[in-house]
Write a protein that holds these residues in place. Structure first.
Motif, PDB file in Angstrom:
ATOM      1  N   LEU A 229       1.010  -1.206  -0.021  1.00  0.00           N
ATOM      2  CA  LEU A 229      -0.290  -0.230   0.226  1.00  0.00           C
ATOM      3  C   LEU A 229       0.734   1.319   0.111  1.00  0.00           C
ATOM      4  CD1 LEU A 229      -3.352  -1.115   2.563  1.00  0.00           C
ATOM      5  CD2 LEU A 229      -2.879  -1.486  -0.547  1.00  0.00           C
ATOM      6  N   LEU A 230       2.010   1.100   0.232  1.00  0.00           N
ATOM      7  CA  LEU A 230       2.699   2.071  -0.080  1.00  0.00           C
ATOM      8  C   LEU A 230       3.385   2.798  -1.024  1.00  0.00           C
ATOM      9  CD1 LEU A 230       5.295   3.936   1.807  1.00  0.00           C
ATOM     10  CD2 LEU A 230       6.828   2.249   0.829  1.00  0.00           C
ATOM     11  N   TYR A 231       2.810   2.069  -1.692  1.00  0.00           N
ATOM     12  CA  TYR A 231       3.079   1.643  -3.310  1.00  0.00           C
ATOM     13  C   TYR A 231       1.781   2.615  -4.134  1.00  0.00           C
ATOM     14  CZ  TYR A 231       8.050   0.288  -2.676  1.00  0.00           C
ATOM     15  OH  TYR A 231       8.709   0.057  -1.961  1.00  0.00           O
ATOM     16  N   LEU A 232       1.329   1.164  -3.588  1.00  0.00           N
ATOM     17  CA  LEU A 232      -0.337   1.661  -4.319  1.00  0.00           C
ATOM     18  C   LEU A 232      -1.170   2.659  -4.174  1.00  0.00           C
ATOM     19  CD1 LEU A 232      -1.533  -2.105  -4.304  1.00  0.00           C
ATOM     20  CD2 LEU A 232       0.037  -0.735  -6.471  1.00  0.00           C
ATOM     21  N   LEU A 233      -1.393   2.907  -2.569  1.00  0.00           N
ATOM     22  CA  LEU A 233      -1.976   4.522  -2.197  1.00  0.00           C
ATOM     23  C   LEU A 233      -1.688   5.493  -3.437  1.00  0.00           C
ATOM     24  CD1 LEU A 233      -3.014   3.534   1.457  1.00  0.00           C
ATOM     25  CD2 LEU A 233      -4.177   3.479  -0.734  1.00  0.00           C
ATOM     26  N   PRO A 234      -0.737   5.791  -3.298  1.00  0.00           N
ATOM     27  CA  PRO A 234      -0.306   6.937  -4.149  1.00  0.00           C
ATOM     28  C   PRO A 234      -0.219   7.251  -5.802  1.00  0.00           C
ATOM     29  CG  PRO A 234       0.686   6.487  -3.028  1.00  0.00           C
ATOM     30  CD  PRO A 234       0.514   5.710  -2.884  1.00  0.00           C
ATOM     31  N   VAL A 235      -0.785   5.859  -5.879  1.00  0.00           N
ATOM     32  CA  VAL A 235      -1.136   5.649  -7.552  1.00  0.00           C
ATOM     33  C   VAL A 235      -2.135   5.571  -7.855  1.00  0.00           C
ATOM     34  CG1 VAL A 235      -1.040   3.801  -9.344  1.00  0.00           C
ATOM     35  CG2 VAL A 235       1.108   3.792  -7.804  1.00  0.00           C
ATOM     36  N   VAL A 236      -3.295   4.929  -6.698  1.00  0.00           N
ATOM     37  CA  VAL A 236      -5.014   4.721  -6.909  1.00  0.00           C
ATOM     38  C   VAL A 236      -5.417   6.086  -6.569  1.00  0.00           C
ATOM     39  CG1 VAL A 236      -6.921   3.911  -5.466  1.00  0.00           C
ATOM     40  CG2 VAL A 236      -4.638   2.305  -6.611  1.00  0.00           C
ATOM     41  N   PHE A 237      -4.690   6.528  -5.798  1.00  0.00           N
ATOM     42  CA  PHE A 237      -5.878   8.280  -5.748  1.00  0.00           C
ATOM     43  C   PHE A 237      -5.283   9.378  -7.283  1.00  0.00           C
ATOM     44  CE2 PHE A 237      -5.875  13.154  -4.449  1.00  0.00           C
ATOM     45  CZ  PHE A 237      -6.771  13.121  -3.590  1.00  0.00           C
TER      46      PHE A 237
END
Length: 177
Positions: A43-51
């Motif tokens: 999620l460290l990498y996924l959240l800043p991609v999803v947003f």
């Protein structure tokens, strides 16, 4: 807060500085990085991609005029909820964290999509805005790396509490608007 409601004047530079000109956007975007740092990989990498991904979809929905619930409420709640997630160091399941961040990204993007067609340079504005969004996410991740130490985690959680308190203010403002 950064929305004047009358369209957007410029290109890349205006787009880049827009997320930095409104505390609601800036705090939500930094919080995404902070929460991702608390949750760790992936999620460290996924959240800043999803947003930003859902922000783009929200912008498209705003440009074509798809109706949505009151956007300022969604933005205000995003600050409150993301701040609370950081303050509580909440460890939601990956799908739930991504869904929350996606929903908030949708509201932030929608607000800009409503204004984007009147921008002098919509492509340049969008590119600057997305770059600044990424910068704010990375800033949150960088600050969030302090969570590796007990005192750092307490500091980041306190920052989250402060962000949530500001979110309460934004929700209150949205309620009287």
């Amino acid at each position: 807060m950064a929305h004047a409601g009358t369209g957007l004047a410029g290109g890349f530079v205006a787009g880049f500085f827009h997320p930095l000109s409104g505390a609601d956007h800036m705090l939500a975007m930094v919080s995404v990085g902070l929460w991702g740092a608390i949750l760790g990989e992936p999620l460290l990498y996924l959240l800043p991609v999803v947003f930003p991904g859902l922000m783009v979809i929200g912008a498209i929905l705003g440009m074509v005029g798809v109706p949505m619930p009151p956007v300022e409420w969604g933005i205000a709640v995003s600050v409150l909820a993301l701040g609370a997630c950081v303050a509580g160091a909440w460890r939601l399941p990956a799908w739930a964290a991504m869904a929350a961040v996606a929903g908030f990204g949708l509201f932030h993007g929608y607000a800009h999509g409503k204004e984007l067609p009147s921008a002098a340079d919509p492509f340049g504005y969008s590119a600057g805005f997305v770059l600044a969004t990424g910068f704010l996410h990375v800033l949150g991740i960088g600050l969030g790396l302090a969570t590796r130490w007990p005192q750092g985690l307490r500091l980041i959680r306190a920052m989250g509490a402060g962000i949530a308190i500001v979110g309460v203010y934004f929700v209150t403002r949205a309620a009287v608007a």
